[in-house]
Structures are given as C-alpha cells and as structure tokens.
Design an enzyme around this catalytic site. Structure first.
Site, PDB file in Angstrom:
ATOM      1  N   CYS A   1     -61.832  58.959  70.007  1.00 20.17           N
ATOM      2  CA  CYS A   1     -61.191  59.356  71.264  1.00 20.17           C
ATOM      3  C   CYS A   1     -62.192  60.015  72.206  1.00 20.17           C
ATOM      4  O   CYS A   1     -62.993  60.842  71.776  1.00 20.17           O
ATOM      5  CB  CYS A   1     -60.108  60.398  71.024  1.00 20.17           C
TER       6      CYS A   1
ATOM      7  N   ARG B   1     -56.535  42.535  74.874  1.00 21.47           N
ATOM      8  CA  ARG B   1     -55.059  42.495  74.900  1.00 21.47           C
ATOM      9  C   ARG B   1     -54.565  41.178  75.477  1.00 21.47           C
ATOM     10  O   ARG B   1     -55.272  40.518  76.215  1.00 21.47           O
ATOM     11  CB  ARG B   1     -54.513  43.619  75.779  1.00 21.47           C
TER      12      ARG B   1
HETATM   13  P1  XMP Z   1     -58.861  59.184  63.556  1.00 18.78           P
HETATM   14  O1  XMP Z   1     -59.647  60.425  63.776  1.00 18.78           O
HETATM   15  O2  XMP Z   1     -58.124  59.191  62.259  1.00 18.78           O
HETATM   16  O3  XMP Z   1     -57.766  59.177  64.721  1.00 18.78           O
HETATM   17  O4  XMP Z   1     -59.681  57.945  63.727  1.00 18.78           O
HETATM   18  C1  XMP Z   1     -56.829  58.157  64.857  1.00 18.78           C
HETATM   19  C2  XMP Z   1     -55.956  58.389  66.061  1.00 18.78           C
HETATM   20  O5  XMP Z   1     -56.712  58.379  67.271  1.00 18.78           O
HETATM   21  C3  XMP Z   1     -55.843  58.043  68.359  1.00 18.78           C
HETATM   22  N1  XMP Z   1     -56.464  57.006  69.176  1.00 18.78           N
HETATM   23  C4  XMP Z   1     -57.037  57.234  70.384  1.00 18.78           C
HETATM   24  N2  XMP Z   1     -57.150  58.351  71.122  1.00 18.78           N
HETATM   25  N3  XMP Z   1     -58.331  57.139  72.774  1.00 18.78           N
HETATM   26  C5  XMP Z   1     -57.801  58.306  72.331  1.00 18.78           C
HETATM   27  O6  XMP Z   1     -57.927  59.335  73.017  1.00 18.78           O
HETATM   28  C6  XMP Z   1     -58.243  55.962  72.096  1.00 18.78           C
HETATM   29  O7  XMP Z   1     -58.750  54.929  72.526  1.00 18.78           O
HETATM   30  C7  XMP Z   1     -57.555  56.015  70.839  1.00 18.78           C
HETATM   31  N4  XMP Z   1     -57.265  55.056  69.895  1.00 18.78           N
HETATM   32  C8  XMP Z   1     -56.604  55.713  68.898  1.00 18.78           C
HETATM   33  C9  XMP Z   1     -54.537  57.579  67.770  1.00 18.78           C
HETATM   34  O8  XMP Z   1     -53.596  58.639  67.900  1.00 18.78           O
HETATM   35  C10 XMP Z   1     -54.910  57.336  66.312  1.00 18.78           C
HETATM   36  O9  XMP Z   1     -53.820  57.399  65.425  1.00 18.78           O
END
Ligand code: XMP
Length: 476
Positions: free
Chosen positions: A307, A399
């Site tokens: 993120c 997408r």
């Molecule tokens: P981890 O740390 O386990 O986190 O890899 C997984 C979670 O990250 C979120 N997620 C995102 N958050 N931009 C964000 O700010 C993104 O592009 C993104 N993709 C995933 C999501 O909540 C996931 O479960």
C-alpha cells in the site's frame, strides 16, 4: 483542524507484557473465533481478496485449515462465480448435483468437461436422471477416436456399486472399502440419481477435522464485491453460487458509496446474506457500517505491504491503534473486526488479536505460496512470485474495463513487488498458528477473548525493537 493528543501506534511500536500462565501445553489453547456474526472458524486467519493471493486453490486450502479465503473481484462475474463453485464443490457430505454427461456425448466432450470441472469421473445419466454408468479418466485415457459416444466406454450401471438415498457416511465408507471403488452414487428403486458420495470427501473429513464448513459439509468461501455499476449483478450471481460471505471491499469503506451498497444488500436480501464490509480505521467508520448492516468490519487504511495510500493521500491510521479504536466500537454492536494488512509474523497476528480483532486478513505473506495465483519467476537463481496492490498501476490496467482507463488519470495507491517463493501456504499457516498458541500461553489465556482481556501492551523504543530481533550475530 484538530490534532489528536495521542500518538497512534503500530505493531513494531509495542510488545505484549508476559503474565503468569496456567497454560501447561500449547495444545490446550483454543484458537477459534468469530468470522462474521453467526459464523465461527477454527483459526483467525483470512486470505486477502487480491488477484495475486486468493482464487479457488487458496480458498480451498484456507477453509480446510480452519480459516477462510476471499475470492478477489478483479475478473468477470462468470469467472468469479466459477471460482466460488470450485470451492463449494471441493468437499461435500453428499454431492447433491454430481457432474454428469449424456450417454450420446463424445469422448472429446467428456475430456473438455473433465478438464473444465477438474473432475476425474462423470455420472452418465439420461434426461430423466436415470443412472446409466460412470465414465472416468481411465476409460478414455488411450481412446484415439474422439467422436465415440461415452456410452461405449463407460462402466455400465449393472457393474456399478450403488446405495439408496439416505445412506450414512459410515455405511458409505464400508461399502466403498469393500468394493474398492471411489464413487458411490445414491440411487432410488427406480434407478434415479439422488446424489453421490465419494471416497475423497470421506478421507478429507478425517484429514481436516477443523475445516470451515457450511451445514451441508461444503467448504465455506468469501467473495469480494465493489460498489460501482455492475456490482449488484455480481452480488446477485455470487449469492446464487453459494458464496457464504460477501466482502464489500473498497479502499475508503467509510463512504456513502459503501454505505449505499450495504443498505441495498440488506434491503434486498435481508438476513440471508452475511456481509463483511470495509475498510475503515475509525470508531465512526465501524458504527456507520454496523448500523447499515455489516456482519463484520474490516479495519486497515494503508498498513498493507504493497500500500502507498498513506504516501499518496496523506491519510491512514497506524494499524494497532486503528484496531484498538475500531474493536471498542464494534463491541457495542457485537460485530467482529478483521485486522487487514501489515501482518508479517505470528507476533503481529497475536498483537492484532490482543488489540481486539477477531481475525486478521493476510495478503503478501501468502502471495509467495504454491496456492496463490500466478507463476513462479526466477531471478539470480532465486524463486519468487509477484504480489501487487489492487490499486497499483498494473492491477488497474488489467481490469475488465481497462479500455476505458486513461493512464494519465490513474493515480496508483499500491505497488507491484516480488516476494520469495515459500512453498505451501499450509506451512506458513502452521507457523502463524503455532506462534499464536505460544502467545496465548504467554498471556495466561486459553482463548482469544481471554487474550484480549489479559492483554497489556508496552510501548517500546527503536532500541527495544532492535533488541527484539536477532542482533550481534550472523544469522545462518
Ligand atoms: P498485506 O500487508 O497482508 O496487506 O499484504 C493486504 C491488504 O492490503 C490492502 N491493499 C491495498 N491497500 N493500496 C492500498 O492502500 C492497494 O493497492 C492495495 N491492495 C491491497 C488490502 O486491504 C489487503 O487485504
């Protein structure tokens, strides 16, 4: 403008203070928890709805282990439905609607269906559901004539072992054992098929006693939906396919868009659907979602490994504080909290639960496994898999409606990255749960609610964190 007078903390800012423990063995502790209102699971771990983390293979494994997988939504509705069906059909007490083929179908057709369904055996049935035979991969393995009808190659009805509808699993096990066969069609006195019991299902029940299952003995699965146009249709199709939990998942879940969708789901389906909604990072966010009908709330704005939301927008709340604040609010509504993002170790898992979450969602830590989608890539002799934020440029571009995307308008809030290939997710989950069990014993707790009641966090300095990791040695 206002500024909060307390610093917000995350996992590395704190440690849990050890307590006198009555726990004599890690085996005595119970890791079960609430997944959503009304549904429990044996381990507090959910695999994330990311396109590099959860499709059917991951979801099947997670449910077998006692957790849950959430199928991501970055695919057509038809494909997502097929992924859900794969999980729902992976295990059964009785397969109510077995894979079938007509006697006049060709060998080519049989091969195609076996491949599509991932099934090695089809019941050959006429239009009135009468059993005519069974066709397995072995029957057509060396058949060169692709146009032959399957009726000529199947094992015919008279040579099959069958049992009447209502046969218990124990009886079925004995029959299958005696006959040394793998499939037991349940057939009534008129020859009509009422279901199928397979040896595989019976073995799996013994192998995975903790699996997260529905009342029909099928593995549970979650499926993600968004809020844009077309997502109502997606929700409808997923509910029809048997998804146990809809995960209404958008980056800023505390928004009118998310609340409207949630209300629509509740108004349309009443209490028949279980909905997990997010993501939020404040007590107000939890309250609004709970009042709109959420059965669980996902917490995490920006803690994920991929993120960059906090960097790009300046918004977010460090995850430990967010979980503490959100779980206090959630308690008023009896709604479980899922701590989503930033989990790297079993220590993080234990801290997230101690802070008040009922479960955690894990993305990148699971992206490097055999069960995640995508191929292994080699770089300088090492093996990796790719992980990417669902708001990364790559994910946005691939997408469905990417034709409409104007690249100049895309502001990514996630990155693409590589993670080391780590073999099966089973081993990672085992390590996480093992660490959690130890953690419970340090807290003097037998259960997750006891961990939460006993938890005392101590803020630490950078020096304290450095002391916590291996130091002054060369790790082998
Ligand atoms: P981890 O740390 O386990 O986190 O890899 C997984 C979670 O990250 C979120 N997620 C995102 N958050 N931009 C964000 O700010 C993104 O592009 C993104 N993709 C995933 C999501 O909540 C996931 O479960």
């Amino acid at each position: 403008m206002r500024i909060r007078d307390q610093h917000a903390l995350t996992f590395d800012d704190v440690l849990l203070v050890p307590r006198r423990s009555p726990v004599r063995s890690r085996r005595d502790v119970d890791t079960s928890t609430d997944l959503v209102r009304g549904i429990r699971m044996a381990i507090p771990i959910i695999s994330a709805n990311m396109d590099t983390v959860t499709e059917s293979e991951m979801a099947i494994t997670m449910a077998r282990l006692g957790g849950l997988g959430v199928i991501h939504r970055f695919m057509t509705i038809e494909r997502q439905v097929a992924e859900v069906l794969r999980v729902k059909r992976a295990e059964n007490l009785v397969v109510e609607d077995p894979y079938r083929i007509a006697p006049t179908a060709t060998v080519a057709e049989a091969r195609r269906l076996m491949d599509e369904w991932g099934s090695g055996g089809l019941l050959v049935m006429d239009a009135e559901d009468n059993l005519l035979g069974i066709l397995t991969t072995r029957d057509i393995l060396f058949e060169d004539d692709e146009t032959r009808p399957v009726a000529e190659l199947m094992t015919p009805r008279e040579r099959l072992v069958t049992a009447p509808p209502g046969t218990s699993l124990e009886e079925a096990r004995k029959i299958l054992h005696r006959a040394k066969v793998e499939k037991l069609p349940l057939v009534d006195e008129n020859g009509r098929v009422h279901g199928l019991i397979t040896a595989k299902d019976i073995v799996k029940r013994r192998q995975y006693p903790q699996a997260t299952k529905d009342e029909k003995g099928r593995l549970r699965v979650g499926a993600a939906i968004g809020v844009k146009r077309g997502e109502r249709e997606r929700a409808e199709a997923l509910i029809r396919a048997g998804a146990d939990i809809l995960v209404l998942d958008i980056a800023h879940g505390h928004s009118d868009n998310a609340l409207d969708m949630l209300k629509w789901l509740r108004d349309t389906y009443g209490e028949d659907v279980r909905i997990m909604a997010g993501n939020v990072a404040t007590a107000e966010g939890v309250r609004d979602l709970a009042e709109a009908g959420a059965d669980a709330v996902k917490v995490g704005v920006g803690p994920g490994s991929i993120c960059i939301t906090r960097i790009v927008t300046g918004f977010g709340v460090p995850q430990l504080s967010a979980v503490i604040e959100c779980s206090e609010a959630a308690r008023e509504y009896g709604v479980p909290i899922v701590a989503d993002g930033g989990i790297r170790t079993s220590g993080d898992l234990t801290k997230a639960l101690a802070a008040g979450a009922q479960s955690v969602m894990i993305g990148s830590l699971f992206a490097g496994t055999r069960e995640s989608p995508g191929r292994i890539v080699q770089r300088q002799g090492r093996r990796y898999k790719v992980t990417r934020g669902m708001a990364s440029l790559g994910a946005t571009m691939s997408r469905q409606d990417s034709a409409e995307i104007d690249i100049e308008q895309v502001v990514p809030e996630g990155v693409e990255a590589m993670v080391p290939y780590r073999g099966s997710v089973v081993d990672i989950v085992r390590q996480l749960v093992g660490g959690l069990r130890s953690g419970l014993s340090y807290a003097g707790a037998y259960t997750i609610p006891e961990l939460q009641a006993n938890a005392e966090f101590v803020p630490i300095t950078l020096a304290g964190m450095q002391e916590s990791k291996p130091h002054d040695v060369e790790v082998l």
